[in-house]
Design a protein around this motif. Sequence first.
Motif, mmCIF file in Angstrom:
data_model
loop_
_atom_site.group_PDB
_atom_site.id
_atom_site.type_symbol
_atom_site.label_atom_id
_atom_site.label_comp_id
_atom_site.label_asym_id
_atom_site.label_seq_id
_atom_site.Cartn_x
_atom_site.Cartn_y
_atom_site.Cartn_z
ATOM 1 N N TYR A 151 -10.955 -12.790 32.082
ATOM 2 C CA TYR A 151 -11.930 -11.693 31.968
ATOM 3 C C TYR A 151 -11.258 -10.341 32.231
ATOM 4 C CZ TYR A 151 -15.367 -8.450 33.955
ATOM 5 O OH TYR A 151 -16.097 -7.328 34.281
ATOM 6 N N MET A 178 -11.466 -1.757 28.214
ATOM 7 C CA MET A 178 -12.873 -1.388 28.026
ATOM 8 C C MET A 178 -13.424 -0.645 29.235
ATOM 9 S SD MET A 178 -14.422 -4.967 26.651
ATOM 10 C CE MET A 178 -13.377 -6.062 25.724
ATOM 11 N N ALA A 229 -9.107 -9.314 29.397
ATOM 12 C CA ALA A 229 -9.893 -9.006 28.199
ATOM 13 C C ALA A 229 -10.570 -7.643 28.284
ATOM 14 C CB ALA A 229 -10.935 -10.091 27.960
ATOM 15 N N VAL A 230 -11.022 -7.255 29.478
ATOM 16 C CA VAL A 230 -11.810 -6.019 29.605
ATOM 17 C C VAL A 230 -10.994 -4.826 30.102
ATOM 18 C CG1 VAL A 230 -13.910 -7.367 29.991
ATOM 19 C CG2 VAL A 230 -12.663 -6.430 31.967
ATOM 20 N N GLN A 270 -17.279 -0.294 23.048
ATOM 21 C CA GLN A 270 -16.893 -1.688 23.274
ATOM 22 C C GLN A 270 -17.921 -2.463 24.094
ATOM 23 O OE1 GLN A 270 -12.603 -2.349 23.886
ATOM 24 N NE2 GLN A 270 -12.483 -0.122 24.173
ATOM 25 N N ASP A 321 -20.686 -4.230 23.409
ATOM 26 C CA ASP A 321 -21.044 -5.590 23.000
ATOM 27 C C ASP A 321 -19.933 -6.571 23.338
ATOM 28 O OD1 ASP A 321 -23.551 -4.855 22.075
ATOM 29 O OD2 ASP A 321 -22.879 -4.584 19.998
ATOM 30 N N THR A 322 -18.689 -6.169 23.127
ATOM 31 C CA THR A 322 -17.549 -7.026 23.454
ATOM 32 C C THR A 322 -17.482 -7.256 24.956
ATOM 33 O OG1 THR A 322 -16.375 -6.154 21.531
ATOM 34 C CG2 THR A 322 -15.057 -7.310 23.175
ATOM 35 N N TYR A 323 -17.753 -6.200 25.732
ATOM 36 C CA TYR A 323 -17.759 -6.344 27.192
ATOM 37 C C TYR A 323 -18.846 -7.326 27.629
ATOM 38 C CZ TYR A 323 -18.265 -5.747 32.107
ATOM 39 O OH TYR A 323 -18.365 -6.033 33.445
ATOM 40 N N ALA A 335 -20.155 -9.822 26.095
ATOM 41 C CA ALA A 335 -19.758 -11.198 25.804
ATOM 42 C C ALA A 335 -18.727 -11.692 26.820
ATOM 43 C CB ALA A 335 -19.205 -11.292 24.378
ATOM 44 N N ALA A 336 -17.773 -10.836 27.172
ATOM 45 C CA ALA A 336 -16.726 -11.224 28.128
ATOM 46 C C ALA A 336 -17.302 -11.465 29.516
ATOM 47 C CB ALA A 336 -15.639 -10.150 28.180
#
Length: 130
Positions: free
Chosen positions: A104, A111, A107-108, A43, A45-47, A49-50
Amino acid sequence: MNTMQLFIYGASVLATSLGGATVAQEAGGQYVQVAEIEIDPAQLDTYRAAVQEQIDAAIQKEPGVLVLYAVSEKDEPSRVKVFEIYRDRKAYEAHLGSDHFRKYKAAVEKMVKSLKLVQATPIALGAKAK
């Protein structure tokens, strides 16, 4: 380049990319810490961005947030360090309560495999705009 050199280099690059003027901070009443975070590699790349969205919002909206730099270890990109400087402890606490920080964190949440917050005392800080 060792981890600290990479961290300092990353901090300087980020300071330059933020377009800030020359910065030299003294400890004063500032609140300084380093967040050591391990992210699920699947994860990452997603992290990234967040954390970018959160840092952009904090720098733009919170006058008490002086510095937020996120860097990852070159050989272990899932190991992230966030260097944080706030005007004072109250500014840090306000940051934790901000809408963008709460977004944030939500969202994470899944992750992040581990999180360690290390309070720090500045010895020498500096950044130069390009």
